[in-house]
Design a protein around this motif. Structure first.
Motif, PDB file in Angstrom:
ATOM      1  N   LEU A  96       7.664  -8.115 -14.605  1.00 39.92           N
ATOM      2  CA  LEU A  96       6.651  -7.083 -14.316  1.00 39.92           C
ATOM      3  C   LEU A  96       7.256  -6.053 -13.381  1.00 39.92           C
ATOM      4  O   LEU A  96       8.072  -6.381 -12.517  1.00 39.92           O
ATOM      5  N   GLN A  97       6.833  -4.794 -13.551  1.00 41.58           N
ATOM      6  CA  GLN A  97       7.255  -3.737 -12.615  1.00 41.58           C
ATOM      7  C   GLN A  97       6.054  -2.879 -12.243  1.00 41.58           C
ATOM      8  O   GLN A  97       5.314  -2.441 -13.126  1.00 41.58           O
ATOM      9  N   GLU A  98       5.889  -2.636 -10.947  1.00 42.99           N
ATOM     10  CA  GLU A  98       4.907  -1.650 -10.492  1.00 42.99           C
ATOM     11  C   GLU A  98       5.634  -0.326 -10.309  1.00 42.99           C
ATOM     12  O   GLU A  98       6.840  -0.323 -10.030  1.00 42.99           O
ATOM     13  N   ASN A  99       4.902   0.771 -10.390  1.00 43.54           N
ATOM     14  CA  ASN A  99       5.530   2.071 -10.132  1.00 43.54           C
ATOM     15  C   ASN A  99       5.495   2.347  -8.628  1.00 43.54           C
ATOM     16  O   ASN A  99       4.457   2.711  -8.070  1.00 43.54           O
ATOM     17  N   ILE A 100       6.646   2.182  -7.976  1.00 42.35           N
ATOM     18  CA  ILE A 100       6.668   2.314  -6.515  1.00 42.35           C
ATOM     19  C   ILE A 100       6.617   3.757  -6.046  1.00 42.35           C
ATOM     20  O   ILE A 100       6.508   4.020  -4.854  1.00 42.35           O
ATOM     21  N   SER A 101       6.659   4.726  -6.975  1.00 45.62           N
ATOM     22  CA  SER A 101       6.416   6.122  -6.577  1.00 45.62           C
ATOM     23  C   SER A 101       4.927   6.343  -6.327  1.00 45.62           C
ATOM     24  O   SER A 101       4.528   7.380  -5.813  1.00 45.62           O
ATOM     25  N   VAL A 102       4.126   5.365  -6.721  1.00 48.01           N
ATOM     26  CA  VAL A 102       2.674   5.440  -6.497  1.00 48.01           C
ATOM     27  C   VAL A 102       2.297   4.542  -5.326  1.00 48.01           C
ATOM     28  O   VAL A 102       1.353   4.808  -4.587  1.00 48.01           O
ATOM     29  N   ILE A 106      -6.918   1.033   6.477  1.00 42.81           N
ATOM     30  CA  ILE A 106      -5.521   0.615   6.630  1.00 42.81           C
ATOM     31  C   ILE A 106      -4.953   0.132   5.295  1.00 42.81           C
ATOM     32  O   ILE A 106      -3.830   0.488   4.917  1.00 42.81           O
ATOM     33  N   ILE A 107      -5.747  -0.655   4.560  1.00 43.11           N
ATOM     34  CA  ILE A 107      -5.273  -1.178   3.273  1.00 43.11           C
ATOM     35  C   ILE A 107      -5.024  -0.016   2.307  1.00 43.11           C
ATOM     36  O   ILE A 107      -4.017   0.018   1.590  1.00 43.11           O
ATOM     37  N   ARG A 108      -5.941   0.960   2.317  1.00 39.10           N
ATOM     38  CA  ARG A 108      -5.788   2.128   1.442  1.00 39.10           C
ATOM     39  C   ARG A 108      -4.526   2.915   1.819  1.00 39.10           C
ATOM     40  O   ARG A 108      -3.760   3.343   0.968  1.00 39.10           O
ATOM     41  N   LYS A 109      -4.305   3.057   3.109  1.00 36.64           N
ATOM     42  CA  LYS A 109      -3.077   3.753   3.557  1.00 36.64           C
ATOM     43  C   LYS A 109      -1.838   3.006   3.103  1.00 36.64           C
ATOM     44  O   LYS A 109      -0.872   3.595   2.613  1.00 36.64           O
ATOM     45  N   ALA A 110      -1.868   1.687   3.274  1.00 39.55           N
ATOM     46  CA  ALA A 110      -0.701   0.866   2.887  1.00 39.55           C
ATOM     47  C   ALA A 110      -0.415   1.031   1.397  1.00 39.55           C
ATOM     48  O   ALA A 110       0.745   1.113   0.985  1.00 39.55           O
ATOM     49  N   ALA A 111      -1.484   1.101   0.603  1.00 36.43           N
ATOM     50  CA  ALA A 111      -1.328   1.194  -0.854  1.00 36.43           C
ATOM     51  C   ALA A 111      -0.786   2.555  -1.283  1.00 36.43           C
ATOM     52  O   ALA A 111      -0.359   2.723  -2.423  1.00 36.43           O
ATOM     53  N   ASN A 112      -0.819   3.524  -0.378  1.00 38.52           N
ATOM     54  CA  ASN A 112      -0.337   4.871  -0.714  1.00 38.52           C
ATOM     55  C   ASN A 112       0.990   5.232  -0.072  1.00 38.52           C
ATOM     56  O   ASN A 112       1.492   6.338  -0.250  1.00 38.52           O
ATOM     57  N   VAL A 113       1.563   4.312   0.699  1.00 42.81           N
ATOM     58  CA  VAL A 113       2.912   4.546   1.227  1.00 42.81           C
ATOM     59  C   VAL A 113       3.878   4.323   0.060  1.00 42.81           C
ATOM     60  O   VAL A 113       3.740   3.355  -0.686  1.00 42.81           O
ATOM     61  N   ARG A 155      -3.090  -5.434   9.607  1.00 40.65           N
ATOM     62  CA  ARG A 155      -4.427  -5.151  10.147  1.00 40.65           C
ATOM     63  C   ARG A 155      -4.379  -4.458  11.506  1.00 40.65           C
ATOM     64  O   ARG A 155      -5.160  -3.567  11.790  1.00 40.65           O
ATOM     65  N   ASN A 156      -3.455  -4.866  12.362  1.00 40.60           N
ATOM     66  CA  ASN A 156      -3.402  -4.278  13.707  1.00 40.60           C
ATOM     67  C   ASN A 156      -2.225  -3.332  13.908  1.00 40.60           C
ATOM     68  O   ASN A 156      -1.863  -2.994  15.033  1.00 40.60           O
ATOM     69  N   ALA A 157      -1.645  -2.902  12.780  1.00 40.19           N
ATOM     70  CA  ALA A 157      -0.446  -2.055  12.906  1.00 40.19           C
ATOM     71  C   ALA A 157      -0.810  -0.655  13.407  1.00 40.19           C
ATOM     72  O   ALA A 157      -1.893  -0.155  13.145  1.00 40.19           O
ATOM     73  N   LYS A 158       0.117  -0.057  14.124  1.00 37.04           N
ATOM     74  CA  LYS A 158      -0.062   1.338  14.559  1.00 37.04           C
ATOM     75  C   LYS A 158       0.562   2.280  13.538  1.00 37.04           C
ATOM     76  O   LYS A 158       0.276   3.467  13.503  1.00 37.04           O
ATOM     77  N   GLY A 159       1.475   1.731  12.753  1.00 42.44           N
ATOM     78  CA  GLY A 159       2.108   2.541  11.708  1.00 42.44           C
ATOM     79  C   GLY A 159       2.594   1.638  10.592  1.00 42.44           C
ATOM     80  O   GLY A 159       2.701   0.416  10.761  1.00 42.44           O
ATOM     81  N   LEU A 160       2.850   2.248   9.445  1.00 42.16           N
ATOM     82  CA  LEU A 160       3.351   1.499   8.287  1.00 42.16           C
ATOM     83  C   LEU A 160       4.538   2.257   7.716  1.00 42.16           C
ATOM     84  O   LEU A 160       4.521   3.493   7.684  1.00 42.16           O
ATOM     85  N   VAL A 161       5.554   1.533   7.251  1.00 43.86           N
ATOM     86  CA  VAL A 161       6.697   2.212   6.617  1.00 43.86           C
ATOM     87  C   VAL A 161       7.096   1.502   5.336  1.00 43.86           C
ATOM     88  O   VAL A 161       6.910   0.286   5.190  1.00 43.86           O
ATOM     89  N   TRP A 162       7.670   2.294   4.423  1.00 50.19           N
ATOM     90  CA  TRP A 162       8.306   1.723   3.234  1.00 50.19           C
ATOM     91  C   TRP A 162       9.677   1.255   3.676  1.00 50.19           C
ATOM     92  O   TRP A 162      10.522   2.068   4.090  1.00 50.19           O
ATOM     93  N   TYR A 163       9.901  -0.039   3.655  1.00 47.63           N
ATOM     94  CA  TYR A 163      11.150  -0.590   4.197  1.00 47.63           C
ATOM     95  C   TYR A 163      11.524  -1.785   3.320  1.00 47.63           C
ATOM     96  O   TYR A 163      11.216  -2.926   3.635  1.00 47.63           O
ATOM     97  N   SER A 189       1.919  14.847  -1.314  1.00 48.51           N
ATOM     98  CA  SER A 189       1.195  14.286  -0.178  1.00 48.51           C
ATOM     99  C   SER A 189       1.644  12.856   0.120  1.00 48.51           C
ATOM    100  O   SER A 189       1.301  12.297   1.138  1.00 48.51           O
ATOM    101  N   LYS A 190       2.436  12.271  -0.778  1.00 52.23           N
ATOM    102  CA  LYS A 190       2.827  10.874  -0.551  1.00 52.23           C
ATOM    103  C   LYS A 190       4.094  10.794   0.297  1.00 52.23           C
ATOM    104  O   LYS A 190       5.034  11.553   0.105  1.00 52.23           O
ATOM    105  N   GLN A 191       4.083   9.854   1.226  1.00 56.55           N
ATOM    106  CA  GLN A 191       5.231   9.727   2.123  1.00 56.55           C
ATOM    107  C   GLN A 191       5.608   8.275   2.302  1.00 56.55           C
ATOM    108  O   GLN A 191       4.850   7.376   1.938  1.00 56.55           O
ATOM    109  N   ASN A 192       6.789   8.060   2.886  1.00 55.23           N
ATOM    110  CA  ASN A 192       7.216   6.668   3.036  1.00 55.23           C
ATOM    111  C   ASN A 192       6.840   6.088   4.409  1.00 55.23           C
ATOM    112  O   ASN A 192       7.438   5.147   4.875  1.00 55.23           O
TER     113      ASN A 192
END
Ligand code: FUL
Length: 505
Positions: free
Chosen positions: A423-429, A30-37, A286-294, A14-17
């Motif tokens: 430090l490293q975060e898991n960017i697959s999450v 929006i913040i929750r969506k951003a955290a799941n891209v 906050r006012n974005a219409k879309g978010l991308v992993w870039y 279900s996760k997408q970029n």
């Protein structure tokens, strides 16, 4: 016993970029969506390379210029000892995992014997017109087991059809040659220059068509800069941002392509200013219409220019400067793209080789000993051991999504002196951490060693050396439950390097 937090199959699917923000979405949504891209598989592979290199070589090497004119005589391209294996070996020995060759720069001269123009190596005296630099580099990369990419300049000062639809066709033919004749290609690099061609006209680049073509011929290749997978960090200094979000607003997501739900589709075209101080803050999304992993690529040359110039042999960046750039690119959630230009012999010059060797030794001496290794971990969360298991795919996280702060305490194996945090975060999450502090225990209390904002794939922070046997990392703010894949404490091999350079301009 599970010592990791694997991403469940359902999660992964279900996760997408990218994410589309519906009108009326709340800020929390929006913040929750951003955290799941998340990064796409090709973006993850690219990010994990950390170190990549450019080879700028062509007619400019022989005219001693940075930009050509398109009027050069192919006969001037005549390296006396061209040895692509030496370039790739030098790069590999410096820890570089992928190289990108300027197959064609703005002057239009092609380093392979293309059928699309006479302006190529086939009309140069080098190897009597039978040479092919693209092939030499591609083969050397295969031999040494590193990635291979091509820079193909959209701007072409030589092509007579530049400025017409026929040029878009010619460009597709050039891509076809490069992407079908040389085996696997891992990155296609387009810069943004769009100048005039020989007839004074400018070209309207058909990027959409080019992207589709690349996806068809080399689906695993990242398309960088003027492309949807990798973003320019906004400067050519080698210095990334202290706060670097890989999730950024994209208001031009193609809703149809996105609805088709295909990772193969290219759903957005890069636009907007890449030079801003921060690109993906809460205010900005906050006012974005879309978010991308870039994610950000940090390009810089080991010399003042991109091409080789003899007058710059004594201006090669020092190992110390390159180390500072390493901390400020790879250590700031970016991939370093370091240009190492071959000289008129067709070799990487001795000065560059020496600087690269010195840089490699400094990195090795600093990072071969992790003082956090074997530490006893105390943390309110799951999979504590994953932070020190040397596996990026496993990570620590808090007990529930609502826990957006965490305290991780490490009791080290004895007392040590260190001045670098990794430090490293898991960017697959997803990328989530917004603020953190590193503290050490001294004289009966916690003292601050360093603090930072974003982490992302990798964050390196330097601070004044401290001697301690106990440290703690406090994650003070995160967009959703934070993850930590790996944690490290090191002693910088370079004395007095405990500063944070800021030389973006
Ligand atoms: C720029 C070009 O104009 C430079 O010559 C160089 O190739 C650099 C990497 O990209 O846009």
């Amino acid at each position: 016993m599970a010592s990791s937090a694997p991403v469940s199959a359902q999660d992964a699917a279900s996760k997408q970029n990218f994410a589309i923000i519906q009108p009326g979405a709340t800020e929390a949504d929006i913040i929750r969506k951003a955290a799941n891209v998340v990064s796409s598989p090709r973006q993850l592979r690219w990010q994990q390379l950390e170190l990549t290199a450019f080879f700028h070589v062509g007619v400019n090497t022989f005219t001693n210029r940075e930009w050509g004119t398109g009027k050069e005589d192919p006969a001037i391209f005549n390296p006396t000892q061209l040895d692509a294996r030496q370039w790739v070996r030098v790069a590999k020995e410096a820890g570089i995992k992928q190289v990108i060759l300027t197959a064609k720069h703005h002057d239009g001269f092609c380093l392979w014997p293309t059928a699309t123009t006479e302006h190529s190596v086939k009309n140069s005296p080098w190897k009597n017109g039978n040479g092919d630099v693209v092939q030499d580099v591609a083969e050397a990369c295969r031999e040494y087991g590193i990635g291979f990419g091509v820079y193909l300049s959209p701007w072409d000062m030589n092509s007579l059809v530049y400025g017409s639809d026929a040029y878009n066709d010619l460009f597709v033919e050039q891509l076809t040659e490069l992407l079908t004749k040389y085996g696997r290609v891992d990155e296609v690099w387009f810069d943004g220059a769009n100048g005039e061609g020989p007839n004074g006209k400018k070209q309207v680049y058909d990027f959409d068509r080019w992207y589709r073509h690349i996806r068809k011929l080399q689906p695993a290749a990242t398309i960088a800069i003027m492309g949807p997978d990798v973003r320019w960090v906004g400067t050519e200094t080698g210095y990334g941002r202290e706060t670097e979000w890989s999730v950024v607003p994209a208001d031009n997501l193609d809703q149809t392509a996105t609805a088709a739900n295909s990772q193969q589709a290219v759903a957005f075209k890069p636009t907007g200013d890449m030079r801003g101080e921060v690109l993906g803050s809460r205010e900005q999304i906050r006012n974005a219409k879309g978010l991308v992993w870039y994610p950000a690529e940090t390009d810089v040359s080991i010399r003042p220019g991109w091409f080789y110039h003899p007058a710059e042999d004594d201006k090669v960046k020092s190992p110390e400067k390159l180390l500072d750039i390493y901390y400020s690119s790879v250590g700031r959630n970016g991939v370093l793209l370091l240009n190492i230009p071959p000289d008129t012999r067709g070799l990487i010059h001795e000065s560059d080789v020496k600087a690269l060797q010195g840089w490699t030794k400094l990195r090795h001496d600093t990072f071969s000993k992790n003082f956090a290794e074997g530490a006893k971990v105390k943390a309110s969360g799951k999979y504590k051991k994953a932070m020190l298991d040397g596996k990026y795919e496993t990570h620590f996280t808090t007990k529930s999504e609502r826990d957006t702060t965490a305290t991780i305490e490490l009791k080290l194996k004895g007392e040590h002196t260190f001045d670098v945090l990794m430090l490293q975060e898991n960017i697959s999450v997803g990328q989530r951490i917004e603020k953190f502090v590193l503290e050490y225990w001294q004289e009966g209390q916690w003292q601050k060693a360093a603090e930072g904002t974003t982490v992302g794939y990798k964050r390196l922070l330097r601070f004044e050396p401290v001697t301690a046997s106990k440290v703690r990392l406090r994650i003070e703010s995160s967009r959703l439950n934070p993850t930590i894949s790996e944690i490290g404490l090191y002693k910088n091999a370079l004395e007095g390097a405990a500063y944070s350079a800021n030389e973006r301009e």
